[in-house]
Design a protein around this motif. Sequence first.
Motif, PDB file in Angstrom:
ATOM      1  N   ARG A  70      26.692 -30.815   9.795  1.00  0.00           N
ATOM      2  CA  ARG A  70      26.067 -29.259   9.267  1.00  0.00           C
ATOM      3  C   ARG A  70      25.973 -29.531   7.580  1.00  0.00           C
ATOM      4  N   LYS A  71      27.141 -28.985   7.265  1.00  0.00           N
ATOM      5  CA  LYS A  71      26.997 -29.338   5.801  1.00  0.00           C
ATOM      6  C   LYS A  71      25.955 -30.381   4.960  1.00  0.00           C
ATOM      7  N   THR A  72      25.533 -31.858   5.487  1.00  0.00           N
ATOM      8  CA  THR A  72      24.882 -32.962   4.739  1.00  0.00           C
ATOM      9  C   THR A  72      23.472 -32.831   4.858  1.00  0.00           C
ATOM     10  N   LEU A  73      23.182 -32.000   6.131  1.00  0.00           N
ATOM     11  CA  LEU A  73      22.227 -31.429   6.414  1.00  0.00           C
ATOM     12  C   LEU A  73      21.016 -30.301   6.153  1.00  0.00           C
ATOM     13  N   VAL A  74      22.305 -29.047   5.965  1.00  0.00           N
ATOM     14  CA  VAL A  74      22.485 -28.492   4.919  1.00  0.00           C
ATOM     15  C   VAL A  74      21.425 -28.784   3.798  1.00  0.00           C
TER      16      VAL A  74
END
Length: 324
Positions: A44-48
């Motif tokens: 999730r953090k990578t995508l954000v």
Amino acid sequence: MPAPTLDRQPAGSPDEAALQQQFAATIAADRRIEPRDWMPEGYRKTLVRQVAQHAHSEIIGMQPEGDWLLAAPSLRRKAVLLAKVQDEAGHGLYLYSAAETLGADRADLTDKLIEGRQKYSSIFNYPTPSYADVGVIGWLVDGAAICNQVPLCRSSYGPYARAMIRVCKEESFHQRQGYELLMTMMRGTDEQRAMVQESVDRWWWPSLMMFGPPDDESPNTAQSMAWGIKRHTNDELRQRFVDMTVPQAQFLGVTLPDPDLAWDEESGHWRFGAIDWEEFKRVLGGQGPMNDVRIARRRAARDDNAWVVEAATAHARKHEAVPA
């Protein structure tokens, strides 16, 4: 706003292990992760980070060509350029919406951009002193964007992949617009042809930098590819762009500013010279010729139009409170 995923389980619990296994199976089967699916926090953090950087780049990217809206040489050229700048705004909105499905807040992302806590593409930190820059940005910058973004249509995260389908269709049109403008100028006067060549000389190397650092210096590439967020490495995409662009330059009649550019018969690729990665780091780090101007304009847009956001929010809340 919390991330719209299933409730987190204690690390190492049976439920956590089962969810991780299901996530891995979905990735391995080349299927999509959707907003309500469980996902690792790192995913999730990578995508954000990636989607926000992409959205910021689209919005900041309105500025270089926007400077030519009033100075374009004809009504037709003004209309074409206005349509393109408007498209870029739309791309940014699609991508901010995709980031919101991951629990990000659009206003918070904008604040992080303005405060220097999130990045945008280094290419937009260069000036556009010549009208030929409008065509060269369309040809080279949007051409590089197409190479980079078409594989993202198969990204493992559903909202991002679906947003990219429309973005790529419009970017392809922008690239054709830019190339058509350059073809027109190259059929013009000696001064116009010189203007195009001078612009190509300035934008070629920054365009190659758009794909990010070399693979051995890219800390996120391996994990992003393992998760299916990315499909190709930075260097693979950069090579694809060079192979696509050299024949177009030859047809256009311009010289790419690289004395080491040569066809490699054995590999079937165009080999190119060394990129100045120190310049890339300097510009990405805020020391480019237009960094301060780009962020100052973005800050002014946020602050000067805060009343519009407040009014629209109040209006929406008022109507939500009215019983059906």
